[in-house]
Design a protein around this motif. Structure first.
Motif, mmCIF file in Angstrom:
data_model
loop_
_atom_site.group_PDB
_atom_site.id
_atom_site.type_symbol
_atom_site.label_atom_id
_atom_site.label_comp_id
_atom_site.label_asym_id
_atom_site.label_seq_id
_atom_site.Cartn_x
_atom_site.Cartn_y
_atom_site.Cartn_z
ATOM 1 N N THR A 81 78.683 -14.966 27.703
ATOM 2 C CA THR A 81 79.156 -13.593 27.537
ATOM 3 C C THR A 81 79.265 -12.841 28.847
ATOM 4 N N GLY A 82 78.709 -13.402 29.911
ATOM 5 C CA GLY A 82 78.707 -12.685 31.183
ATOM 6 C C GLY A 82 77.643 -11.611 31.248
ATOM 7 N N GLY A 83 76.978 -11.366 30.125
ATOM 8 C CA GLY A 83 75.904 -10.372 30.125
ATOM 9 C C GLY A 83 74.619 -10.964 30.668
ATOM 10 N N ALA A 84 73.638 -10.111 30.869
ATOM 11 C CA ALA A 84 72.361 -10.596 31.384
ATOM 12 C C ALA A 84 71.260 -9.637 30.978
ATOM 13 N N ALA B 127 72.503 -9.802 38.735
ATOM 14 C CA ALA B 127 72.836 -10.930 37.872
ATOM 15 C C ALA B 127 73.817 -11.833 38.603
ATOM 16 N N ARG C 264 76.396 -13.322 37.526
ATOM 17 C CA ARG C 264 77.778 -13.048 37.104
ATOM 18 C C ARG C 264 78.666 -14.277 37.122
ATOM 19 N N PRO D 47 80.591 -5.745 34.661
ATOM 20 C CA PRO D 47 79.798 -5.454 33.472
ATOM 21 C C PRO D 47 79.096 -4.093 33.583
ATOM 22 N N ARG E 49 76.007 -1.677 33.353
ATOM 23 C CA ARG E 49 74.567 -1.880 33.609
ATOM 24 C C ARG E 49 73.773 -0.816 32.854
ATOM 25 N N LEU F 224 73.335 -6.145 23.611
ATOM 26 C CA LEU F 224 74.128 -5.675 24.747
ATOM 27 C C LEU F 224 74.442 -6.823 25.712
ATOM 28 N N ARG F 225 73.477 -7.709 25.901
ATOM 29 C CA ARG F 225 73.767 -8.894 26.727
ATOM 30 C C ARG F 225 74.918 -9.692 26.105
ATOM 31 N N ASP F 226 74.824 -9.885 24.796
ATOM 32 C CA ASP F 226 75.859 -10.665 24.125
ATOM 33 C C ASP F 226 77.197 -9.931 24.109
ATOM 34 N N ALA F 227 77.161 -8.617 24.349
ATOM 35 C CA ALA F 227 78.408 -7.856 24.473
ATOM 36 C C ALA F 227 78.863 -7.821 25.934
ATOM 37 N N GLY F 228 78.221 -8.633 26.786
ATOM 38 C CA GLY F 228 78.670 -8.773 28.173
ATOM 39 C C GLY F 228 78.109 -7.745 29.136
ATOM 40 N N MET F 229 77.072 -7.037 28.722
ATOM 41 C CA MET F 229 76.504 -6.031 29.631
ATOM 42 C C MET F 229 75.285 -6.591 30.363
ATOM 43 N N GLU F 230 74.948 -5.922 31.468
ATOM 44 C CA GLU F 230 73.729 -6.268 32.193
ATOM 45 C C GLU F 230 72.648 -5.262 31.809
ATOM 46 N N VAL F 231 71.591 -5.789 31.220
ATOM 47 C CA VAL F 231 70.524 -4.940 30.719
ATOM 48 C C VAL F 231 69.357 -4.979 31.694
#
Lengths: 341, 555, 135
Positions: free
Chosen positions: A94-97, A135, A137, C7, C9, C31-38
Motif C-alpha cells: 500500500t505504500g503506507g507505513a 519510511a 517508501r 503519502p 503523514r 490508515l497504513r493500508d490506505a497508503g498513509m504514513e502513521v
C-alpha cells in the motif's frame, strides 16, 4: 505557519533560527527529492562536516529504539544536541507505513513521558533533541539519497551526533549504516542473531557490537559467537587494516543498564577514527557513495525517458517480434543516451 | 457404559462410584428453598449425563456439587462515578435493590496512581469512575456500609496495594478488623501490560508488589482475594476467546510461580485466587471457554504446581458481559445482547456476574440502564429455570468438542510461552510482555475482526446491517466539571489538615521498603495511608526505586 | 521524485491517561493500508508532546482516540496547543463521543469526529478530507 508559502531559503533560515517546524518541513522536502531537495543540499553545504554520524542497526525487536532513546536521553543531559533519523519500511502493498519508533524514545525531543516533568501542559522543557521518522517508501534509491541529505541537514543545523536508526535487513539499510562514522550493530540472545548479522553483512560494517537484553539466558553465547566470528574475519584478513577490533558491549536497554557503556564505546571509536585519520576515509567513502547515488538517480531518470521514447518503444517491439536481441537493443539505447563507448 | 445401547440420559449409573460420591456431596449440601422443577411442574435432577460430576476433579462441569441449587451467582454490579459520595449513594441503591456485592470503579487518574490535582488528571477526575486521592475519600465511599457484612470488589491494579491499604484503614476506623474484610481486589498487573495498559512500574517490581500482597493477605486476611486474574480486558482489547483463556490462565500460573518463588506455600494462597472472564456474544464458544478454564486450571495446579488442597484447584470466576459488543447504534438492542451473554455465563457456571448497561457504548450507565442490566440477570436466575441443573449443556457433543478445542488452543499457547521462558511460565509471560507477543497477537485478532465487519462478512445488527430505526440521542449520564472542582477542594483540605511531617516520614519508609526486596511493602503503605498520604505520593515513593514503564510499539 | 502524491503523514495518539488503545491500533492499520504514513505515539501523550512530534514529523493531521469522556476538555486543549504553536493542521477525534458533543467539538476547532462503527473507508476519507480542507 501556512503550509505552502515559504521558500526553501526562508525555511532554511527559520530552521537555523531554531524553529522545529521549519526543519520538519525541510526534511519533508528532502524525503520527496527533486529540485527543493537539491536546493537544500546547496544551502546546507557550507554548514556541514561537524557532526559525529552514528548508525544503529539490528534485527527487528533487538531493542534499537529503546537503546537509541537512552542514548539520546544521556546525550541531552550531557548538554549535547542529538538528532535521530528513524528509518522504517513502508508496506510494499500500500505504500503506507506505521512508524512507531518515537514511543520508545520517550522523554526526549519533548516526547511522551510518564514522568512529572513532561506532564504539565506548558511545562518548559528544553527542546534539545530532534527525532524524525522516515519510511522507505518502496524505492531504495530514494532512501539512499534522502538519508544522507537528511543527515547533512541535521549536521548543518548544529545537531551532533546525528543517529540513524534502521532495521538491518536490506542492503540499502546496511549501506546507510555502513556509511556512518560509527556503525553500531545490536544483537540479542537466543535468536541466532550473531549468525544472522553475519549473513546480512553487518559484521563487516560494525564498529561497535551491542549485545542487548544481556540479562537474558544465552547472552554470553552470543558474545562468544561474535568473538569467534571476529577472530575468523581477522584470520581471513577481512578486518579493516588499522586494527580497530569492534568492542562487544553488554546492555539491558529496558532499564538503561549499559547505555553509557555503549556511548563510551562509540566515543572511543570516534577517537580512534580521528587519531588514525580514518574519519576522513569514512567521509571520503560517504561522499563517493552519495555522488554515486545521485548519478544513479539522474541516470535512472534518463533511462526511463529513453525507454519511453519512440526509439525505446520501437526497440522493445523489435525484441518482442524476435528481430533484435535484448543486448543489441540496450546497446543501441545506451549509445543514444551516452554516445558510443 | 457400553456403546451399543442408548443410555437414558437422566439416569446416571447408580453404581458408579463417581456418581455416588457426587450424590453424597450433593445430599450433604444446603439447598435454596425453591422448587427444583420446571415452570410446568416437572421435577428435574440436579445434574444429568456423565461424570466427573460438578465438584469433582477436573471440575469441567462446575466447581461445586450443587452449583446454583445452593447459591445463585453473586449479582455484582460495577459502580463508580463522580465523587465518593455519589458512588456511596449508588452503593446504597444497589444493596436496596437486591444486589449482593459491591463493585467499585475508579476514575482514570486513580487507576494510574495520579491525584486529582495532577496535571495529567485534567478533564478525567470522576469521569469514568470514582476519584480516590486519600483515605478520606475511601471513608466517604463506604460510609454507612458495614464492611464486615458485604463483599467488596475493587477494580484497580497499578496502585492496588495502596487502595487495599486504604480499605483496611477504613475498616480499622469502623472497628472491623482486616481479618473480617471480605472481597476481591483486581490487582492483575500482567494483563495491564498485555491489554488494559494501566501500569505504573516495570513488570518485575510490579510483580513484587503483587507477591507482597499475596503474602500479606495469606497471613492476615483469610476472606480476601488478593488477585482477580482477568481475561476480561484481554478480550475487550480484541483477543479471541482462546487467547483470552490462555493468556489469563498463563498469567495465573505466572503469579503462582512468583508467589512460590517468594516463599509462599502454594496451598496457602492458591485457594484465594479468583478469575474474571468476559462473556461475549458467541454463545457456545463462551460456554466451552468457561468449562475449559476450570479443567485446565485444576490439572495444572495439581500436576504441575503440586497443589493438594481442593480449593487450590478450583477456577472460580466472575464474569462480565462484553462491553465491546455493545453498539452505539440502536442501543436498546444491547439489552438482548447482554441477556444472551448473561445466560452464557450462567450456563458456563460463573460464581458472579456483572451485566452491562445498554447505554455503555456511549457513556457511563444511567441509573435506569443499570437497573435494567441487574434485572436482566435476575430474570436469568429466577425465571428461566437454568439454575435448577448444574452444567445443563455438559454431554452435548458440540459443547464438549468446543471445550476440548478451547483447551487445545490454550495448550498450544502455553507451550509457546514455556519456550519463551525456557521452561518457566513466569519468565515466558515476562518475555512475551517484553517482546510484544501479547499485544501483537491481540492487535492482529482485533484487526482481523474489524476487517471482517468492514467487509460485511460479519453482521453486527444495527451497525452494518438492519440499520433502519436508530433513534437520535437519548438520555446520558454526564459528569460535570463541578466534580473535578469539588475533588480538588477536598484534596486541598485534606492536605492542609494532615500532619505533614508524619506524611514525609511515612513516605520515606515506603521508599526504603521498596529498596529492600526482603521487606513486605504492605505495612509501610498502611502507615502512609493512615496519615493521609495521597495515592500519588505513595506511588511516587515507590517509583523512586522501581522506575516507570513505557510499552514498545506493537501495532 | 515520483508522479504520485507523497503519502499523508498522520500522528496518532492517546491524549491523557486513558489506556484503551484497541481502536487507535486498528485505525493505525487502516490508515497504513490506505497508503498513509502513521507516526504512532501511543499512550499517555500530552498536548505538548503531540505538538513536538507533529512539528518534527511535519505531520499533515493529528488523530486522537478518546474513550474516557474527557474529549470535551482534551479536544479543545489540543486545538489550542496547535494554534499556540502556529501549526495549522487538523485534529480528528475518534472513539466514544456522544452525538450531542460533536457540534461543540467542531465549533471548538476539531476538524472531524469519527464515531464507533465507522468503516475503514470512512476513516481514511475523513482524514483525507480534513487534510485537503486545511491546506
Amino acid at each position: 505557519m501556512s503550509r505552502a508559502n515559504r521558500s526553501v531559503e526562508e525555511l532554511y533560515g527559520e530552521a537555523k533560527g531554531g524553529r522545529r517546524l521549519a526543519l520538519g518541513r525541510l526534511l519533508t522536502m528532502v524525503e520527496r527529492g527533486g529540485v527543493d531537495a537539491e536546493s537544500i543540499g546547496e544551502l546546507a553545504n557550507p554548514d556541514v562536516g561537524k557532526a559525529h554520524i552514528v548508525g544503529i542497526t539490528g534485527a527487528p525487536g533487538a531493542g534499537k529504539s529503546t537503546l537509541t532513546g537512552q542514548l539520546v536521553a544521556l546525550l541531552t543531559v550531557a548538554g549535547r544536541r542529538p538528532a535521530v533519523l528513524a528509518v522504517d519500511p513502508s508496506s510494499p502493498l500500500t505504500g503506507g507505513a506505521i512508524l512507531g519508533d518515537r514511543i520508545r524514545m520517550d522523554d526526549i525531543g519533548g516526547g511522551s513521558s510518564s514522568s512529572e516533568s513532561a506532564a504539565g501542559a506548558g511545562s518548559a522543557r528544553p527542546e534539545t533533541a530532534f527525532i524524525r521518522s522516515m519510511a522507505t517508501r518502496g524505492h531504495s534509491g530514494g532512501l539512499a539519497l534522502a538519508v544522507p541529505l537528511a543527515v547533512r541537514l541535521f549536521d548543518a543545523m548544529g545537531y551532533d551526533p546525528v543517529i540513524i536508526e534502521t532495521v538491518g535487513v536490506g542492503q540499502v539499510e546496511v549501506d546507510v549504516v555502513g556509511a556512518a562514522d560509527t556503525a553500531v550493530v545490536v544483537v540479542t540472545p537466543g535468536m541466532g542473531d550473531a549468525v544472522q548479522a553475519n549473513k546480512a553483512g553487518l559484521l563487516e560494517v560494525a564498529d561497535v557490537f551491542v549485545v542487548n537484553k544481556a540479562d537474558r539466558p544465552g547472552a554470553n553465547d552470543v558474545r562468544r559467537d561474535l568473538e569467534l566470528m571476529l577472530d575468523l574475519s581477522h584470520v581471513t584478513g577481512q578486518e579493516e587494516v588499522g586494527g580497530h577490533r569492534p568492542p562487544i558491549v553488554m546492555s539491558t536497554a529496558l532499564d538503561g543498564t549499559g547505555a553509557d557503556s555503549v556511548w563510551a564505546a562509540v566515543e572511543e571509536h570516534l577517537l580512534f577514527l580521528n587519531d588514525s585519520g580514518r574519519r576522513l576515509d569514512r567521509r571520503h567513502h560517504r561522499i563517493r557513495t552519495e555522488i554515486r547515488a545521485l548519478m544513479e538517480q539522474a541516470l535512472g531518470r534518463r533511462i526511463d525517458d529513453a525507454m519511453n521514447s519512440t526509439m525505446g518503444i520501437d526497440l522493445v517491439a523489435q525484441v518482442e517480434d524476435g528481430s533484435r536481441s535484448p543486448t543489441a537493443a540496450s546497446a543501441q539505447l545506451l549509445d543514444r543516451l551516452l554516445g558510443p563507448q | 457404559m457400553s456403546d451399543q445401547e442408548a443410555v437414558t440420559p437422566h439416569a446416571p449409573d447408580a453404581d458408579d462410584p463417581q456418581y455416588l460420591a457426587w450424590r453424597a456431596a450433593y445430599e450433604a449440601s444446603k439447598l435454596r428453598d425453591v422448587p427444583f422443577e420446571t415452570m410446568s411442574g416437572v421435577p428435574v435432577e440436579p445434574v444429568y449425563g456423565d461424570g466427573p460430576y460438578p465438584g469433582q476433579y477436573p471440575y469441567t462441569r462446575g466447581v461445586y456439587p450443587t452449583m446454583y441449587r445452593s447459591r445463585l451467582w453473586t449479582m455484582r454490579m460495577f459502580a463508580g462515578f463522580g465523587t465518593a459520595e455519589d458512588t456511596n449513594a449508588r452503593f446504597h441503591d444497589i444493596l436496596r435493590n437486591g444486589g449482593t456485592g459491591l463493585s467499585t470503579a475508579f476514575d482514570m487518574p486513580t487507576l494510574m496512581g495520579r491525584d486529582s490535582d495532577s496535571p495529567w488528571s485534567t478533564g478525567e477526575v470522576g469521569r469514568a469512575g470514582v476519584a480516590v486521592d486519600t483515605l478520606a475519600d475511601m471513608e466517604d465511599l463506604y460510609s454507612g456500609i458495614d464492611l464486615g457484612s458485604v463483599s467488596t470488589s475493587m477494580t484497580i491494579n497499578g496502585p492496588a496495594a495502596i487502595v487495599m491499604a486504604m480499605y483496611i484503614a477504613v475498616g480499622e476506623k469502623n472497628g472491623v478488623s482486616r481479618a473480617e474484610l471480605a472481597g476481591t481486589i483486581q490487582n492483575d498487573i500482567f494483563k495491564e501490560y498485555q491489554a488494559q495498559k494501566e501500569y505504573i512500574y516495570p513488570p518485575r517490581p510490579s510483580v513484587r508488589i503483587v507477591t507482597d500482597m499475596i503474602e500479606f493477605t495469606s497471613a492476615e486476611m483469610p476472606k480476601w482475594h488478593p488477585i482477580s486474574i482477568s481475561g476480561y480486558h484481554i478480550r475487550e482489547a480484541g483477543s479471541t476467546a482462546a487467547q483470552e483463556l490462555a493468556f489469563t490462565l498463563a498469567n495465573g500460573f505466572a503469579y503462582v510461580e512468583a508467589a512460590v518463588a517468594a516463599g509462599v506455600d502454594v496451598d496457602g494462597f492458591a485457594g484465594r485466587l479468583s478469575f474474571f472472564f468476559n462473556s461475549h456474544i458467541d454463545f457456545f464458544e463462551e460456554i466451552g471457554k468457561f468449562r475449559a478454564a476450570r479443567r485446565i486450571w485444576a490439572r495444572w495446579m495439581k500436576e504441575r504446581y503440586g497443589a493438594t488442597s481442593e480449593r487450590s484447584l478450583l477456577c472460580r470466576f466472575h464474569t462480565q458481559t462484553a462491553g465491546v459488543s455493545l453498539t452505539a447504534q440502536q442501543p436498546e438492542n444491547n439489552i438482548a445482547r447482554v441477556a444472551i451473554q448473561a445466560l452464557a455465563g450462567a450456563l458456563g457456571g460463573t460464581q458472579s456476574l456483572h451485566t452491562d448497561s445498554y447505554d455503555e457504548a456511549l457513556a457511563l450507565p444511567t441509573e435506569k440502564a443499570a437497573r435494567i442490566a441487574l434485572r436482566t440477570q435476575q430474570i436469568v436466575a429466577h425465571e428461566t429455570g437454568v439454575t435448577n441443573v448444574a452444567d445443563p449443556l455438559g454431554g452435548s457433543p458440540y459443547v464438549e468438542w468446543m471445550t476440548d478445542e478451547m483447551e487445545r488452543q490454550a495448550e498450544a499457547i502455553f507451550a509457546h510461552l514455556e519456550d519463551l521462558g525456557s521452561g518457566s511460565l513466569l519468565e515466558g509471560v515476562y518475555a512475551g510482555i517484553e517482546n510484544g507477543y501479547f499485544v501483537g497477537e491481540i492487535a492482529d485478532a482485533a484487526y482481523r475482526f474489524e476487517r471482517e465487519v468492514n467487509a460485511g462478512r460479519r453482521i453486527i445488527v444495527g451497525v452494518n446491517e438492519f440499520t433502519d430505526g436508530d433513534d437520535p440521542q437519548r438520555e446520558l449520564l454526564r459528569i460535570g466539571a463541578e466534580v473535578e472542582d469539588y475533588q480538588l477542594k477536598r484534596l486541598a483540605d485534606v492536605k492542609q489538615q494532615r500532619d505533614g511531617q508524619a506524611v514525609a516520614a511515612a513516605l520515606a519508609a515506603v521508599t526504603a521498603a521498596a529498596a529492600d526486596p526482603t521487606v513486605n511493602l504492605m505495612n509501610p503503605i498502611l502507615d502512609a495511608v493512615r496519615v493521609y498520604a495521597t495515592l500519588e505520593e505513595v506511588v511516587r515513593a515507590m517509583e523512586v526505586e522501581f522506575g516507570t514503564y513505557v510499552e514498545k510499539a506493537i501495532i | 521524485m515520483t508522479d504520485q502524491p507523497p503519502p499523508l503523514r498522520i500522528v496518532l495518539a492517546k491524549l491523557g491517561l486513558d489506556g484503551h488503545d484497541r481502536g487507535l491500533k486498528v485505525v493505525a492499520r487502516i490508515l497504513r493500508d490506505a497508503g498513509m504514513e502513521v507516526i504512532y505515539l501511543g499512550l499517555r501523550q500530552t498536548t505538548d508532546s503531540i505538538v513536538a512530534a507533529a512539528e518534527q514529523e511535519d505531520a499533515d493531521a493529528i488523530g486522537l482516540s478518546m474513550h474516557n469522556a474527557g474529549h470535551m476538555t482534551l479536544g479543545p486543549n489540543m486545538v489550542k496547543a496547535l494554534a499556540d504553536a502556529d501549526l495549522p493542521i487538523p485534529v480528528i477525534i475518534g472513539g466514544i463521543v456522544p452525538d450531542e458533543d460533536v457540534a461543540p467539538l467542531l465549533e471548538a476547532g476539531v476538524a472531524a469526529v469519527l464515531g464507533p462503527g465507522a468503516s475503514a473507508e470512512e476513516v481514511a476519507n475523513t482524514v483525507r478530507n480534513a487534510v485537503s480542507a486545511a491546506v
